[in-house]
Design a protein around this motif. Structure first.
Motif, PDB file in Angstrom:
ATOM      1  N   PHE A 354      19.881  -3.360 -33.161  1.00  0.00           N
ATOM      2  CA  PHE A 354      19.123  -4.262 -34.018  1.00  0.00           C
ATOM      3  C   PHE A 354      18.181  -5.154 -33.209  1.00  0.00           C
ATOM      4  N   ASN A 355      18.160  -4.998 -31.897  1.00  0.00           N
ATOM      5  CA  ASN A 355      17.364  -5.857 -31.030  1.00  0.00           C
ATOM      6  C   ASN A 355      16.162  -5.128 -30.454  1.00  0.00           C
ATOM      7  N   HIS A 356      15.065  -5.834 -30.380  1.00  0.00           N
ATOM      8  CA  HIS A 356      13.857  -5.316 -29.755  1.00  0.00           C
ATOM      9  C   HIS A 356      14.149  -4.962 -28.303  1.00  0.00           C
ATOM     10  N   HIS A 357      13.792  -3.759 -27.895  1.00  0.00           N
ATOM     11  CA  HIS A 357      14.052  -3.271 -26.542  1.00  0.00           C
ATOM     12  C   HIS A 357      15.538  -3.227 -26.214  1.00  0.00           C
ATOM     13  N   GLY A 358      16.400  -3.250 -27.239  1.00  0.00           N
ATOM     14  CA  GLY A 358      17.819  -3.009 -27.023  1.00  0.00           C
ATOM     15  C   GLY A 358      18.572  -4.084 -26.272  1.00  0.00           C
ATOM     16  N   HIS A 359      18.151  -5.348 -26.370  1.00  0.00           N
ATOM     17  CA  HIS A 359      18.877  -6.433 -25.712  1.00  0.00           C
ATOM     18  C   HIS A 359      20.359  -6.358 -26.084  1.00  0.00           C
ATOM     19  N   ASP A 360      21.247  -6.433 -25.090  1.00  0.00           N
ATOM     20  CA  ASP A 360      22.665  -6.119 -25.274  1.00  0.00           C
ATOM     21  C   ASP A 360      23.532  -7.312 -24.887  1.00  0.00           C
ATOM     22  N   ASP A 361      24.211  -7.914 -25.888  1.00  0.00           N
ATOM     23  CA  ASP A 361      25.155  -9.007 -25.646  1.00  0.00           C
ATOM     24  C   ASP A 361      26.599  -8.508 -25.602  1.00  0.00           C
ATOM     25  N   ARG A 362      26.789  -7.178 -25.571  1.00  0.00           N
ATOM     26  CA  ARG A 362      28.125  -6.569 -25.553  1.00  0.00           C
ATOM     27  C   ARG A 362      28.912  -6.962 -26.811  1.00  0.00           C
ATOM     28  N   VAL A 363      28.266  -6.711 -27.952  1.00  0.00           N
ATOM     29  CA  VAL A 363      28.845  -7.051 -29.252  1.00  0.00           C
ATOM     30  C   VAL A 363      28.754  -5.828 -30.158  1.00  0.00           C
ATOM     31  N   VAL A 364      29.800  -5.611 -30.965  1.00  0.00           N
ATOM     32  CA  VAL A 364      29.784  -4.523 -31.954  1.00  0.00           C
ATOM     33  C   VAL A 364      30.046  -5.097 -33.336  1.00  0.00           C
ATOM     34  N   ARG A 365      29.641  -4.332 -34.364  1.00  0.00           N
ATOM     35  CA  ARG A 365      29.780  -4.760 -35.756  1.00  0.00           C
ATOM     36  C   ARG A 365      30.803  -3.893 -36.471  1.00  0.00           C
ATOM     37  N   PHE A 366      31.762  -4.555 -37.113  1.00  0.00           N
ATOM     38  CA  PHE A 366      32.738  -3.891 -37.973  1.00  0.00           C
ATOM     39  C   PHE A 366      32.386  -4.176 -39.434  1.00  0.00           C
ATOM     40  N   CYS A 367      32.575  -3.196 -40.298  1.00  0.00           N
ATOM     41  CA  CYS A 367      32.463  -3.402 -41.745  1.00  0.00           C
ATOM     42  C   CYS A 367      33.862  -3.540 -42.322  1.00  0.00           C
ATOM     43  N   PHE A 368      34.134  -4.659 -43.019  1.00  0.00           N
ATOM     44  CA  PHE A 368      35.470  -4.836 -43.604  1.00  0.00           C
ATOM     45  C   PHE A 368      35.480  -4.636 -45.117  1.00  0.00           C
ATOM     46  N   ALA A 369      34.466  -3.978 -45.656  1.00  0.00           N
ATOM     47  CA  ALA A 369      34.455  -3.635 -47.080  1.00  0.00           C
ATOM     48  C   ALA A 369      35.291  -2.377 -47.298  1.00  0.00           C
ATOM     49  N   LYS A 370      36.564  -2.497 -46.980  1.00  0.00           N
ATOM     50  CA  LYS A 370      37.477  -1.358 -47.010  1.00  0.00           C
ATOM     51  C   LYS A 370      38.800  -1.767 -47.648  1.00  0.00           C
ATOM     52  N   GLN A 371      39.578  -0.758 -48.042  1.00  0.00           N
ATOM     53  CA  GLN A 371      40.915  -1.022 -48.525  1.00  0.00           C
ATOM     54  C   GLN A 371      41.760  -1.639 -47.409  1.00  0.00           C
ATOM     55  N   GLU A 372      42.767  -2.436 -47.800  1.00  0.00           N
ATOM     56  CA  GLU A 372      43.622  -3.049 -46.789  1.00  0.00           C
ATOM     57  C   GLU A 372      44.322  -2.004 -45.931  1.00  0.00           C
ATOM     58  N   ALA A 373      44.685  -0.875 -46.522  1.00  0.00           N
ATOM     59  CA  ALA A 373      45.339   0.174 -45.739  1.00  0.00           C
ATOM     60  C   ALA A 373      44.411   0.691 -44.646  1.00  0.00           C
ATOM     61  N   THR A 374      43.129   0.815 -44.966  1.00  0.00           N
ATOM     62  CA  THR A 374      42.151   1.255 -43.966  1.00  0.00           C
ATOM     63  C   THR A 374      42.027   0.222 -42.857  1.00  0.00           C
ATOM     64  N   LEU A 375      41.919  -1.058 -43.237  1.00  0.00           N
ATOM     65  CA  LEU A 375      41.761  -2.122 -42.246  1.00  0.00           C
ATOM     66  C   LEU A 375      43.020  -2.256 -41.389  1.00  0.00           C
ATOM     67  N   ALA A 376      44.186  -2.082 -42.005  1.00  0.00           N
ATOM     68  CA  ALA A 376      45.436  -2.164 -41.233  1.00  0.00           C
ATOM     69  C   ALA A 376      45.549  -1.025 -40.233  1.00  0.00           C
ATOM     70  N   ALA A 377      45.165   0.175 -40.657  1.00  0.00           N
ATOM     71  CA  ALA A 377      45.225   1.319 -39.752  1.00  0.00           C
ATOM     72  C   ALA A 377      44.245   1.125 -38.573  1.00  0.00           C
ATOM     73  N   ALA A 378      43.032   0.605 -38.895  1.00  0.00           N
ATOM     74  CA  ALA A 378      42.070   0.333 -37.827  1.00  0.00           C
ATOM     75  C   ALA A 378      42.595  -0.756 -36.897  1.00  0.00           C
TER      76      ALA A 378
END
Length: 385
Positions: A354-378
């Motif tokens: 999402f950054n111009h020229h790929g600036h990297d802060d060593r961060v990742v994005r998780f989506c938590f719009a999931k069932q609790e069973a999915t989130l627990a397994a993850a």
């Protein structure tokens, strides 16, 4: 495979397959839990399906008006008035779109001309810049400061020029989960006052705002509303991302220009689904309860990672949680996302995309719009990293 003899001078030479498609495919190939792409893994309310089916069976299956069925535009006008105290004319100032991405592209195509500059805030959602470049505009990058992802309005002031045609804002923000506050809207109003700059406000997560905070819509700020196209999404609100139905708000003069493009790149949107949504919207609790629904999921997911080595960043809105992984790996975030998917079995999105020229802060994005069973397994897998 057939090879074309046509020499193509690409309008988007740096654009490949989106990271969302890449990571979702990798997740499927590896059998990983997919917390990358932003869609729910649970069903929407059956009452919504029943409402759309009734419209089909009642014979409402032909072209609707170009701007959307009157029932849905009236429902949108009522919702916006109740939430933001803003009066939008359903006939001339509201248009139903084939999702938010189409709405954003159409707005950019309607107002940005060759050589115009469009200010975007990075990390910037991936559809904005390709749309700008497709119509011959130039993206100018303002920075949301890590780790809070707050705008620097003085920096934005320094980026304004006679060529600035549009400013794109996004709140709640994807990917960071940050919010614009009332003071931010005042700052934006002051900076654009006396100009012909159009504000494109991406508010698709408007109902997913946490901790009792009120969403600050541009629609609620009369001065900004007069120069803005506001975008929202039923896909995000009602868990129906595959229906691809959204809408835009705008003053009549702006909407007239928007519709000139809309009528030729989409024309109109699925009739029975529009009618189903209009009926479903009669119960306001269905969108008013969304913040509490997703706040519970946010808290559940954060609890899953409490004893992990991920450092969770603030999440004030949206259904995305950012996390720093420097205690786990020194890999660049894209490589880390691939490794996490293949070796741990949880797919995420690297924020550098999402950054111009790929600036990297060593961060990742998780989506938590999931069932609790999915989130627990993850969570079980992620705690083991």
């Amino acid at each position: 495979m057939r090879q074309s003899s046509v020499v193509i001078d690409s309008k988007l030479p740096r654009v490949g397959t989106t990271i969302f498609t890449v990571m979702s495919k990798l997740a499927a190939d590896c059998g990983a839990i997919n917390l990358s792409q932003g869609f729910p893994d649970f069903q929407a309310d059956a009452a919504l399906f029943d409402a759309a089916l009734r419209a089909m069976r009642d014979g409402r299956n032909q072209y609707p008006p170009m701007a959307g069925v009157p029932e849905l535009r009236a429902a949108i006008a009522g919702k916006v008035a109740a939430l933001y105290g803003a009066s939008y004319d359903a006939e001339h100032e509201i248009t139903v779109t084939a999702g938010a991405t189409q709405a954003i592209f159409t707005a950019i195509a309607a107002f940005v001309r060759h050589g115009d500059e469009v200010i975007v805030f990075e990390p910037v959602y991936d559809s904005y810049v390709p749309a700008i470049e497709t119509v011959g505009g130039q993206a100018v990058y303002a920075r949301l400061a890590f780790p809070d992802y707050r705008p620097d309005w003085q920096q934005l002031r320094s980026l304004l020029s006679p060529r600035t045609r549009m400013i794109i804002i996004n709140s709640p923000h994807n990917p960071s989960g940050s919010l614009l506050d009332a003071d931010d809207l005042e700052q934006l109003a002051a900076l654009t006052r006396g100009t012909n700059i159009v504000v494109l406000s991406d508010e698709v997560y408007e109902h997913i705002v946490f901790d009792g905070v009120r969403h600050q819509s541009v629609a609620s700020h009369p001065e900004l509303a007069a120069r803005s196209i506001v975008v929202s999404s039923f896909g995000k609100t009602y868990h129906i991302t595959g229906w691809k139905i959204g809408y835009v708000l705008g003053a009549q003069e702006l909407m007239s220009e928007f519709r000139k493009v809309h009528q030729f790149n989409v024309f109109t949107v699925n009739t029975p689904c529009q009618l189903g949504i209009a009926e479903y919207m009669r119960d306001a609790s269905r969108h008013l309860g969304l913040a509490a629904f997703y706040q519970q999921k946010r808290e559940f997911f954060r609890a899953q990672l409490h004893h992990s080595r991920f450092e969770l960043l603030p999440c004030r809105g949206s259904y995305f949680q950012l996390a720093r992984y420097s205690a786990i790996s020194d890999l660049p975030d894209r490589d880390f996302a691939y490794w996490l998917t293949r070796e741990v079995g949880v797919a995420v999105i690297p924020v550098s995309v999402f950054n111009h020229h790929g600036h990297d802060d060593r961060v990742v994005r998780f989506c938590f719009a999931k069932q609790e069973a999915t989130l627990a397994a993850a969570g079980e897998r992620l705690r083991g990293v």
